[in-house]
Scaffold this motif. Sequence first.
Motif, PDB file in Angstrom:
ATOM      1  N   ALA A 129       0.838  -1.206   0.000  1.00 16.65           N
ATOM      2  CA  ALA A 129       0.000   0.000   0.000  1.00 16.65           C
ATOM      3  C   ALA A 129       0.871   1.253   0.000  1.00 16.65           C
ATOM      4  CB  ALA A 129      -0.931  -0.015   1.205  1.00 16.65           C
ATOM      5  N   VAL A 130       1.920   1.221   0.812  1.00 21.56           N
ATOM      6  CA  VAL A 130       2.837   2.378   0.841  1.00 21.56           C
ATOM      7  C   VAL A 130       3.509   2.530  -0.524  1.00 21.56           C
ATOM      8  CG1 VAL A 130       4.995   3.221   1.861  1.00 21.56           C
ATOM      9  CG2 VAL A 130       3.214   2.274   3.330  1.00 21.56           C
ATOM     10  N   LEU A 131       3.963   1.402  -1.069  1.00 24.27           N
ATOM     11  CA  LEU A 131       4.601   1.460  -2.385  1.00 24.27           C
ATOM     12  C   LEU A 131       3.612   1.923  -3.451  1.00 24.27           C
ATOM     13  CD1 LEU A 131       6.818  -1.767  -2.387  1.00 24.27           C
ATOM     14  CD2 LEU A 131       7.585   0.605  -2.204  1.00 24.27           C
ATOM     15  N   LEU A 132       2.375   1.480  -3.389  1.00 20.01           N
ATOM     16  CA  LEU A 132       1.351   1.898  -4.352  1.00 20.01           C
ATOM     17  C   LEU A 132       1.095   3.399  -4.229  1.00 20.01           C
ATOM     18  CD1 LEU A 132      -0.622   0.976  -6.536  1.00 20.01           C
ATOM     19  CD2 LEU A 132      -2.279   0.511  -4.735  1.00 20.01           C
ATOM     20  N   ASP A 133       1.017   3.878  -2.980  1.00 18.70           N
ATOM     21  CA  ASP A 133       0.842   5.325  -2.787  1.00 18.70           C
ATOM     22  C   ASP A 133       2.025   6.083  -3.382  1.00 18.70           C
ATOM     23  OD1 ASP A 133      -1.592   5.090  -1.534  1.00 18.70           O
ATOM     24  OD2 ASP A 133      -0.796   5.258   0.518  1.00 18.70           O
ATOM     25  N   GLU A 134       3.207   5.537  -3.181  1.00 24.17           N
ATOM     26  CA  GLU A 134       4.395   6.192  -3.722  1.00 24.17           C
ATOM     27  C   GLU A 134       4.371   6.167  -5.251  1.00 24.17           C
ATOM     28  OE1 GLU A 134       8.975   5.741  -2.805  1.00 24.17           O
ATOM     29  OE2 GLU A 134       7.769   5.360  -1.021  1.00 24.17           O
ATOM     30  N   VAL A 135       3.970   5.016  -5.791  1.00 21.01           N
ATOM     31  CA  VAL A 135       3.879   4.898  -7.247  1.00 21.01           C
ATOM     32  C   VAL A 135       2.850   5.912  -7.779  1.00 21.01           C
ATOM     33  CG1 VAL A 135       3.112   3.388  -9.147  1.00 21.01           C
ATOM     34  CG2 VAL A 135       4.698   2.540  -7.413  1.00 21.01           C
ATOM     35  N   LYS A 136       1.701   6.015  -7.102  1.00 25.73           N
ATOM     36  CA  LYS A 136       0.677   6.985  -7.515  1.00 25.73           C
ATOM     37  C   LYS A 136       1.234   8.401  -7.445  1.00 25.73           C
ATOM     38  CE  LYS A 136      -3.540   4.495  -6.232  1.00 25.73           C
ATOM     39  NZ  LYS A 136      -4.665   4.474  -5.296  1.00 25.73           N
ATOM     40  N   HIS A 137       1.914   8.690  -6.355  1.00 27.74           N
ATOM     41  CA  HIS A 137       2.456  10.029  -6.183  1.00 27.74           C
ATOM     42  C   HIS A 137       3.495  10.314  -7.269  1.00 27.74           C
ATOM     43  CE1 HIS A 137       3.774  13.642  -4.173  1.00 27.74           C
ATOM     44  NE2 HIS A 137       5.024  13.179  -4.128  1.00 27.74           N
ATOM     45  N   LEU A 138       4.366   9.321  -7.524  1.00 27.73           N
ATOM     46  CA  LEU A 138       5.384   9.520  -8.560  1.00 27.73           C
ATOM     47  C   LEU A 138       4.737   9.619  -9.942  1.00 27.73           C
ATOM     48  CD1 LEU A 138       8.215   7.117  -7.323  1.00 27.73           C
ATOM     49  CD2 LEU A 138       8.234   9.609  -7.284  1.00 27.73           C
ATOM     50  N   THR A 139       3.664   8.852 -10.156  1.00 33.15           N
ATOM     51  CA  THR A 139       2.957   8.919 -11.440  1.00 33.15           C
ATOM     52  C   THR A 139       2.334  10.306 -11.598  1.00 33.15           C
ATOM     53  OG1 THR A 139       2.489   6.552 -11.338  1.00 33.15           O
ATOM     54  CG2 THR A 139       1.144   7.849 -12.837  1.00 33.15           C
ATOM     55  N   GLU A 140       1.746  10.809 -10.544  1.00 32.51           N
ATOM     56  CA  GLU A 140       1.156  12.152 -10.606  1.00 32.51           C
ATOM     57  C   GLU A 140       2.231  13.193 -10.896  1.00 32.51           C
ATOM     58  OE1 GLU A 140      -1.003  12.818  -6.969  1.00 32.51           O
ATOM     59  OE2 GLU A 140      -2.537  11.329  -7.460  1.00 32.51           O
ATOM     60  N   GLN A 141       3.384  13.027 -10.231  1.00 31.93           N
ATOM     61  CA  GLN A 141       4.471  13.979 -10.475  1.00 31.93           C
ATOM     62  C   GLN A 141       4.956  13.883 -11.928  1.00 31.93           C
ATOM     63  OE1 GLN A 141       7.583  13.201  -7.637  1.00 31.93           O
ATOM     64  NE2 GLN A 141       6.727  14.644  -6.140  1.00 31.93           N
ATOM     65  N   ARG A 142       5.077  12.664 -12.426  1.00 32.88           N
ATOM     66  CA  ARG A 142       5.506  12.480 -13.812  1.00 32.88           C
ATOM     67  C   ARG A 142       4.495  13.103 -14.765  1.00 32.88           C
ATOM     68  NH1 ARG A 142       4.229   8.950 -17.990  1.00 32.88           N
ATOM     69  NH2 ARG A 142       2.792   7.986 -16.575  1.00 32.88           N
ATOM     70  N   ASN A 143       3.214  12.851 -14.484  1.00 31.50           N
ATOM     71  CA  ASN A 143       2.176  13.422 -15.349  1.00 31.50           C
ATOM     72  C   ASN A 143       2.215  14.949 -15.281  1.00 31.50           C
ATOM     73  OD1 ASN A 143       1.303  10.940 -16.189  1.00 31.50           O
ATOM     74  ND2 ASN A 143      -0.407  10.802 -14.711  1.00 31.50           N
ATOM     75  N   GLN A 144       2.418  15.479 -14.114  1.00 27.78           N
ATOM     76  CA  GLN A 144       2.488  16.928 -13.934  1.00 27.78           C
ATOM     77  C   GLN A 144       3.692  17.481 -14.709  1.00 27.78           C
ATOM     78  OE1 GLN A 144       0.170  18.800 -12.431  1.00 27.78           O
ATOM     79  NE2 GLN A 144       1.314  20.622 -12.980  1.00 27.78           N
ATOM     80  N   LEU A 145       4.807  16.776 -14.553  1.00 31.68           N
ATOM     81  CA  LEU A 145       6.005  17.223 -15.259  1.00 31.68           C
ATOM     82  C   LEU A 145       5.813  17.096 -16.784  1.00 31.68           C
ATOM     83  CD1 LEU A 145       8.884  15.775 -13.036  1.00 31.68           C
ATOM     84  CD2 LEU A 145       8.255  18.176 -13.305  1.00 31.68           C
ATOM     85  N   ALA A 146       5.142  16.039 -17.186  1.00 30.92           N
ATOM     86  CA  ALA A 146       4.896  15.868 -18.623  1.00 30.92           C
ATOM     87  C   ALA A 146       4.008  17.000 -19.136  1.00 30.92           C
ATOM     88  CB  ALA A 146       4.246  14.497 -18.877  1.00 30.92           C
ATOM     89  N   LYS A 147       2.997  17.412 -18.393  1.00 32.10           N
ATOM     90  CA  LYS A 147       2.115  18.518 -18.782  1.00 32.10           C
ATOM     91  C   LYS A 147       2.894  19.815 -18.844  1.00 32.10           C
ATOM     92  CE  LYS A 147      -2.337  17.036 -16.969  1.00 32.10           C
ATOM     93  NZ  LYS A 147      -3.357  17.276 -15.981  1.00 32.10           N
ATOM     94  N   GLU A 148       3.753  20.001 -17.868  1.00 29.37           N
ATOM     95  CA  GLU A 148       4.524  21.235 -17.849  1.00 29.37           C
ATOM     96  C   GLU A 148       5.499  21.248 -19.031  1.00 29.37           C
ATOM     97  OE1 GLU A 148       6.466  21.738 -14.029  1.00 29.37           O
ATOM     98  OE2 GLU A 148       4.560  21.749 -12.975  1.00 29.37           O
ATOM     99  N   LEU A 149       6.063  20.088 -19.327  1.00 33.10           N
ATOM    100  CA  LEU A 149       6.978  20.009 -20.457  1.00 33.10           C
ATOM    101  C   LEU A 149       6.216  20.284 -21.760  1.00 33.10           C
ATOM    102  CD1 LEU A 149       9.842  19.309 -21.427  1.00 33.10           C
ATOM    103  CD2 LEU A 149       9.079  16.941 -21.621  1.00 33.10           C
ATOM    104  N   GLU A 150       5.060  19.796 -21.947  1.00 30.70           N
ATOM    105  CA  GLU A 150       4.251  20.033 -23.140  1.00 30.70           C
ATOM    106  C   GLU A 150       3.819  21.502 -23.199  1.00 30.70           C
ATOM    107  OE1 GLU A 150       1.696  17.714 -25.149  1.00 30.70           O
ATOM    108  OE2 GLU A 150       2.852  15.974 -24.613  1.00 30.70           O
ATOM    109  N   ALA A 151       3.509  22.029 -22.099  1.00 33.06           N
ATOM    110  CA  ALA A 151       3.074  23.424 -22.085  1.00 33.06           C
ATOM    111  C   ALA A 151       4.250  24.354 -22.407  1.00 33.06           C
ATOM    112  CB  ALA A 151       2.491  23.772 -20.719  1.00 33.06           C
ATOM    113  N   SER A 152       5.391  23.977 -22.002  1.00 30.00           N
ATOM    114  CA  SER A 152       6.538  24.816 -22.293  1.00 30.00           C
ATOM    115  C   SER A 152       6.960  24.652 -23.767  1.00 30.00           C
ATOM    116  CB  SER A 152       7.704  24.476 -21.365  1.00 30.00           C
ATOM    117  OG  SER A 152       8.196  23.192 -21.625  1.00 30.00           O
ATOM    118  N   LYS A 153       6.613  23.647 -24.455  1.00 30.85           N
ATOM    119  CA  LYS A 153       6.937  23.408 -25.846  1.00 30.85           C
ATOM    120  C   LYS A 153       5.922  24.141 -26.722  1.00 30.85           C
ATOM    121  CE  LYS A 153       8.845  18.765 -25.853  1.00 30.85           C
ATOM    122  NZ  LYS A 153       8.699  17.487 -26.326  1.00 30.85           N
ATOM    123  N   GLY A 154       4.895  24.260 -26.348  1.00 30.68           N
ATOM    124  CA  GLY A 154       3.876  24.657 -27.182  1.00 30.68           C
ATOM    125  C   GLY A 154       3.140  25.846 -27.170  1.00 30.68           C
TER     126      GLY A 154
END
Length: 154
Positions: A129-154
């Motif tokens: 459960a802790v690892l899943l929460d961490e994975v979710k948190h890291l996935t959210e961070q990755r998605n956030q970073l991916a959005k920011e990267l796309e927004a900065s490109k475009g």
Amino acid sequence: MVTRGGGEAEAAAAMQGSKTQKPQGKPVKPSQEVQAVKQQLAAVQEELDKAKEQLMQEEEEKVEVLEELERANKVVDEANAKLQEQQSVMDSDAAVLRSTVDQFVKEIDEKNTALNKADDAMRAAEVNAVLLDEVKHLTEQRNQLAKELEASKG
């Protein structure tokens, strides 16, 4: 020296007895010695009769004591038989109790093993459960970073 033989002694006794005898027309009274011997004989006979009677009483008491002893032995034998039977039952009950205790110990060991496995599974689930929460948190961070990267490109 002249010795008296059996015949001479009897003759001497007969002569001595004839001195104490009275003429034949009257009843003969026994001498005091004969009376004393008869009294001793009567006393000895009485003692013998008493001894016989006592012996018979003691024999009767012996028979009664032997019968009582036989009854007591029978009671002891019956008591021993009951005790042996009870001991057998107790031994059997003890064996059943030992078997039951052994079965309970086995069941407790199995339950403890199952509880240990459940504890291990719960710890693993908590870690997951802790690892899943961490994975979710890291996935959210990755998605956030991916959005920011796309927004900065475009």
